[in-house]
Design an enzyme around this catalytic site. Structure first.
Site, PDB file in Angstrom:
ATOM      1  N   LYS A 137       0.844  -1.200   0.000  1.00  0.00           N
ATOM      2  CA  LYS A 137       0.000   0.000   0.000  1.00  0.00           C
ATOM      3  C   LYS A 137       0.878   1.247   0.000  1.00  0.00           C
ATOM      4  O   LYS A 137       1.527   1.565   0.994  1.00  0.00           O
ATOM      5  CB  LYS A 137      -0.925   0.048   1.224  1.00  0.00           C
ATOM      6  CG  LYS A 137      -2.015   1.114   1.022  1.00  0.00           C
ATOM      7  CD  LYS A 137      -2.544   1.712   2.289  1.00  0.00           C
ATOM      8  CE  LYS A 137      -1.839   2.955   2.760  1.00  0.00           C
ATOM      9  NZ  LYS A 137      -1.895   4.138   1.877  1.00  0.00           N
ATOM     10  N   GLU A 189       9.893   1.004  10.590  1.00  0.00           N
ATOM     11  CA  GLU A 189      10.919   2.035  10.338  1.00  0.00           C
ATOM     12  C   GLU A 189      10.216   3.373  10.519  1.00  0.00           C
ATOM     13  O   GLU A 189       9.378   3.745   9.700  1.00  0.00           O
ATOM     14  CB  GLU A 189      11.447   1.936   8.900  1.00  0.00           C
ATOM     15  CG  GLU A 189      12.092   0.616   8.552  1.00  0.00           C
ATOM     16  CD  GLU A 189      13.372   0.339   9.297  1.00  0.00           C
ATOM     17  OE1 GLU A 189      13.950   1.274   9.867  1.00  0.00           O
ATOM     18  OE2 GLU A 189      13.777  -0.833   9.315  1.00  0.00           O
ATOM     19  N   CYS A 206      13.527  10.647   6.827  1.00  0.00           N
ATOM     20  CA  CYS A 206      13.420  10.151   8.204  1.00  0.00           C
ATOM     21  C   CYS A 206      14.716  10.380   8.978  1.00  0.00           C
ATOM     22  O   CYS A 206      14.701  10.627  10.171  1.00  0.00           O
ATOM     23  CB  CYS A 206      13.049   8.684   8.198  1.00  0.00           C
ATOM     24  SG  CYS A 206      14.147   7.701   7.176  1.00  0.00           S
ATOM     25  N   GLU A 213       9.687  15.791  15.107  1.00  0.00           N
ATOM     26  CA  GLU A 213      10.090  15.630  13.711  1.00  0.00           C
ATOM     27  C   GLU A 213       9.268  16.584  12.841  1.00  0.00           C
ATOM     28  O   GLU A 213       8.042  16.535  12.840  1.00  0.00           O
ATOM     29  CB  GLU A 213       9.836  14.190  13.273  1.00  0.00           C
ATOM     30  CG  GLU A 213      10.312  13.942  11.864  1.00  0.00           C
ATOM     31  CD  GLU A 213      10.142  12.496  11.442  1.00  0.00           C
ATOM     32  OE1 GLU A 213       9.074  11.927  11.697  1.00  0.00           O
ATOM     33  OE2 GLU A 213      11.089  11.943  10.856  1.00  0.00           O
TER      34      GLU A 213
HETATM   35  P1  TAP Z   1       2.410   8.060   7.917  1.00  0.00           P
HETATM   36  O1  TAP Z   1       1.341   9.058   8.026  1.00  0.00           O
HETATM   37  O2  TAP Z   1       2.725   7.250   9.104  1.00  0.00           O
HETATM   38  O3  TAP Z   1       2.014   7.128   6.690  1.00  0.00           O
HETATM   39  C1  TAP Z   1       2.796   6.045   6.282  1.00  0.00           C
HETATM   40  C2  TAP Z   1       1.908   5.032   5.618  1.00  0.00           C
HETATM   41  O4  TAP Z   1       1.004   4.504   6.591  1.00  0.00           O
HETATM   42  C3  TAP Z   1       1.045   5.606   4.512  1.00  0.00           C
HETATM   43  O5  TAP Z   1       0.895   4.648   3.491  1.00  0.00           O
HETATM   44  C4  TAP Z   1      -0.266   5.840   5.240  1.00  0.00           C
HETATM   45  O6  TAP Z   1      -1.385   5.921   4.392  1.00  0.00           O
HETATM   46  C5  TAP Z   1      -0.323   4.619   6.131  1.00  0.00           C
HETATM   47  N1  TAP Z   1      -1.241   4.751   7.257  1.00  0.00           N
HETATM   48  C6  TAP Z   1      -1.809   5.881   7.775  1.00  0.00           C
HETATM   49  N2  TAP Z   1      -2.627   5.557   8.793  1.00  0.00           N
HETATM   50  C7  TAP Z   1      -2.591   4.210   8.925  1.00  0.00           C
HETATM   51  C8  TAP Z   1      -3.214   3.284   9.799  1.00  0.00           C
HETATM   52  N3  TAP Z   1      -4.068   3.676  10.763  1.00  0.00           N
HETATM   53  N4  TAP Z   1      -2.946   1.968   9.667  1.00  0.00           N
HETATM   54  C9  TAP Z   1      -2.084   1.542   8.725  1.00  0.00           C
HETATM   55  N5  TAP Z   1      -1.476   2.369   7.843  1.00  0.00           N
HETATM   56  C10 TAP Z   1      -1.711   3.701   7.949  1.00  0.00           C
HETATM   57  O7  TAP Z   1       3.779   8.686   7.462  1.00  0.00           O
HETATM   58  P2  TAP Z   1       4.021   9.633   6.221  1.00  0.00           P
HETATM   59  O8  TAP Z   1       3.443  10.941   6.571  1.00  0.00           O
HETATM   60  O9  TAP Z   1       3.608   8.990   4.950  1.00  0.00           O
HETATM   61  O10 TAP Z   1       5.605   9.668   6.187  1.00  0.00           O
HETATM   62  C11 TAP Z   1       6.312  10.448   7.054  1.00  0.00           C
HETATM   63  C12 TAP Z   1       6.865   9.629   8.214  1.00  0.00           C
HETATM   64  O11 TAP Z   1       7.540   8.470   7.748  1.00  0.00           O
HETATM   65  C13 TAP Z   1       7.881  10.390   8.994  1.00  0.00           C
HETATM   66  O12 TAP Z   1       7.636  10.262  10.375  1.00  0.00           O
HETATM   67  C14 TAP Z   1       9.204   9.732   8.661  1.00  0.00           C
HETATM   68  O13 TAP Z   1      10.198   9.816   9.589  1.00  0.00           O
HETATM   69  C15 TAP Z   1       8.785   8.336   8.411  1.00  0.00           C
HETATM   70  N6  TAP Z   1       9.752   7.670   7.529  1.00  0.00           N
HETATM   71  C16 TAP Z   1      10.619   6.804   8.105  1.00  0.00           C
HETATM   72  C17 TAP Z   1      11.568   6.178   7.326  1.00  0.00           C
HETATM   73  C18 TAP Z   1      12.506   5.222   7.985  1.00  0.00           C
HETATM   74  S1  TAP Z   1      13.359   4.271   7.047  1.00  0.00           S
HETATM   75  N7  TAP Z   1      12.656   5.155   9.260  1.00  0.00           N
HETATM   76  C19 TAP Z   1      11.629   6.417   5.956  1.00  0.00           C
HETATM   77  C20 TAP Z   1      10.730   7.306   5.403  1.00  0.00           C
HETATM   78  C21 TAP Z   1       9.780   7.927   6.222  1.00  0.00           C
HETATM   79  P3  TAP Z   1      -1.910   7.387   3.946  1.00  0.00           P
HETATM   80  O14 TAP Z   1      -0.875   7.909   3.044  1.00  0.00           O
HETATM   81  O15 TAP Z   1      -3.196   7.143   3.306  1.00  0.00           O
HETATM   82  O16 TAP Z   1      -2.042   8.192   5.220  1.00  0.00           O
END
Ligand code: TAP
Length: 489
Positions: A174, A251, A285, A385
């Site tokens: 997803k 992650e 991240c 963050e």
């Molecule tokens: P999230 O809001 O956590 O979303 C990540 C994924 O989870 C998206 O596909 C999102 O779908 C989905 N999601 C949202 N709510 C969910 C739920 N209740 N149950 C299951 N899945 C759900 O993060 P983001 O805003 O896309 O990305 C930013 C974050 O990712 C930052 O905190 C960053 O640090 C972290 N990140 C970490 C890494 C590593 S390697 N540690 C790498 C990249 C990013 P939707 O898009 O539809 O909300």
């Protein structure tokens, strides 16, 4: 405008959903594609397809060479289509084209790297003190839910798909709702690979609270591999605990310290500070968003940062002159702007940038890179963050104080130390509690080396041999070499 379908059971389908979601170009604010908004039922269909492919299909019994062939074909197709896919990545996500090109090359390399692992999965013989052979066999973990964020859409997909495929798992991917396009283009590549059975890879688009939650809660999913925010990671772990205790790797977010001692190579250090927190618009991240600078060079360092940041061109990623693109969505722009306001309100000194850009860029989600000086580690901008181009520059006296500040965070993803003193570098590397430490560099990432965090930055590691282990179970097999009854009764 491109209209995409999901990929379920080897078919392109809009599923049961009647709704489509708009996908935006963050540089213009215009809709440039549409994708289906998966329902729970659609996600369940994808899970059922993956379950059937795992339980009744040949994939998990395939040879390493067969799986490696698939992975190498994916890599080759990514390289052939790299120009077009990199452009789509930039149009969808906002990052500069050069960075998308690097991501495409990295994604292809990731498939090649784990293609190599597919033929090198084997167990071991355990030296038990009996007349027996004790073995550990490695088997695929099963049906995997792969949930990824928007900051490196195709690359994050590769980090999870490649090891899961190499291990012989089946999966449902997803993508983030904001950035599904390149992942759906990847589905077209997968569909053309004859050696990849239908149902092994399924892709659903939609909201995290629906499609993502279904993957975390569904009893037929054996494992969830998640990259995203700490907040959602917590929900996923809870969902797994409340249902079938599926395996979970997370992650998550970070607030990484980038530590500069007075003896560091000044020019390289300043560039490392900027690259560490402005690359990919700071939507990284492992962004080195807490820049810790030793007091004797603090003023000069901030001035040099400002001078160099002035030269960073901000604008649409498709224009190769621009080194900083648009933020991913209008909601994220507001979130980042909110942190900049909070930094000012809490008394940090905004010495450069931090403004929403107007004029030609007014319709896009652009903010100028922000530098805050005089930050202390208790301020919100140093604690939370931001995931945007916002640098918090924190002064420190000595090594002990630098380490204390670095560790004073709920996160522990990454960190870097800049110094010419190798003994100090190693002391700091050992003292900082984080999963990745760089010395005199910031951000290099390799398929060959583990990636993941301490503390609330996650659990488990991706990439390297850890990456393949994530998708394997260990089965202990005991072969009794004694003939006749045991003689117990
Ligand atoms: P999230 O809001 O956590 O979303 C990540 C994924 O989870 C998206 O596909 C999102 O779908 C989905 N999601 C949202 N709510 C969910 C739920 N209740 N149950 C299951 N899945 C759900 O993060 P983001 O805003 O896309 O990305 C930013 C974050 O990712 C930052 O905190 C960053 O640090 C972290 N990140 C970490 C890494 C590593 S390697 N540690 C790498 C990249 C990013 P939707 O898009 O539809 O909300």
């Amino acid at each position: 405008m491109n209209s995409y379908q999901m990929y379920i059971g080897g078919e392109f389908t809009s599923g049961a959903t009647t709704k489509m979601m708009d996908v935006y170009n963050p540089a213009t604010g215009e809709v440039f594609a549409q994708v289906p908004e998966a329902t729970r039922q659609d996600t369940q269909s994808a899970i059922a397809a993956a379950r059937e492919a795992f339980d009744k299909g040949d994939w998990r019994h395939s040879t390493g060479i067969q799986r490696a062939t698939v992975l190498f074909k994916i890599a080759a197709a990514l390289r052939e289509n790299a120009t077009r896919l990199a452009e789509l990545e930039t149009l969808n996500m906002g990052k500069p084209l050069t960075e998308s090109e690097y991501d495409l090359a990295d994604a292809a390399t990731c498939f090649e790297y784990f293609g190599g692992w597919a033929t090198k999965i084997f167990g071991e013989v355990n030296p038990v003190p009996d007349n027996a052979i004790s073995m550990t066999m490695k088997e695929p973990v099963g049906v995997c839910g792969l949930i990824i964020p928007w900051n490196y859409p195709l690359l994050m997909a590769a980090w999870k798909l490649a090891p899961a495929l190499a291990a012989g798992c089946t999966m449902i991917l997803k993508p983030a709702e904001a950035t599904p396009v390149t992942v759906l283009e990847l589905a077209k590549i997968l569909d053309k690979i004859e050696e990849l059975p239908k149902g092994v890879v399924n892709i659903v688009t939609g909201y995290g609270e629906v499609a993502g939650a279904e993957l975390s809660e569904n009893y037929s999913v054996d494992k969830v591999a998640f990259t995203g925010s700490t907040e959602v990671g917590r929900l996923i772990m809870k969902a797994a605990a409340d249902t079938n205790l599926k395996k979970v790797t997370l992650e998550l977010g970070g607030k990484s310290p980038n530590i500069f001692f007075a003896d560091s190579d000044f020019e390289a250090a300043v560039e490392g500070a900027l690259f560490g927190c402005f690359v990919n618009q700071g939507e990284v991240c492992s962004a080195g968003s807490r820049i810790l600078v030793q007091k004797p060079i603090y003023e000069k360092f901030v001035e040099a940062m400002i001078a160099k940041t002035k030269m960073i061109k901000v604008g649409p990623g498709m224009n190769r002159d621009n080194k900083l693109g648009a933020l991913v969505t209008t909601e994220h722009l507001e979130r980042v702007s909110g942190y900049i306001s909070k930094g000012k309100a809490e008394g940090a000194d905004l010495v450069y940038g931090g403004e929403r850009l107007g004029g030609d860029l007014a319709n896009g989600y652009f903010v100028s890179p922000a530098i805050f000086a005089g930050v202390n580690n208790q301020m919100t901008i140093a604690k939370e963050e931001i995931f945007g181009p916002v640098a918090s520059v924190i002064p420190f006296e000595d090594e002990a104080e630098a380490v204390a500040i670095a560790n004073d965070s709920p996160f522990g993803l990454a960190g870097a130390v800049w110094t010419r003193d190798i003994f100090r570098a190693f002391r700091v590397v050992k003292a900082v509690r984080a999963g990745i430490l760089w010395v005199n560099h910031m951000q290099p990432t390799y398929c060959e080396a583990p990636w993941g965090g301490y503390k609330q930055s996650g659990t488990g590691r991706e990439l390297g041999r850890y990456g393949i282990e994530n998708f394997l179970e260990s089965k202990q097999v005991h072969i009794n070499l004694n003939e006749g009854p045991m003689g117990w009764y």
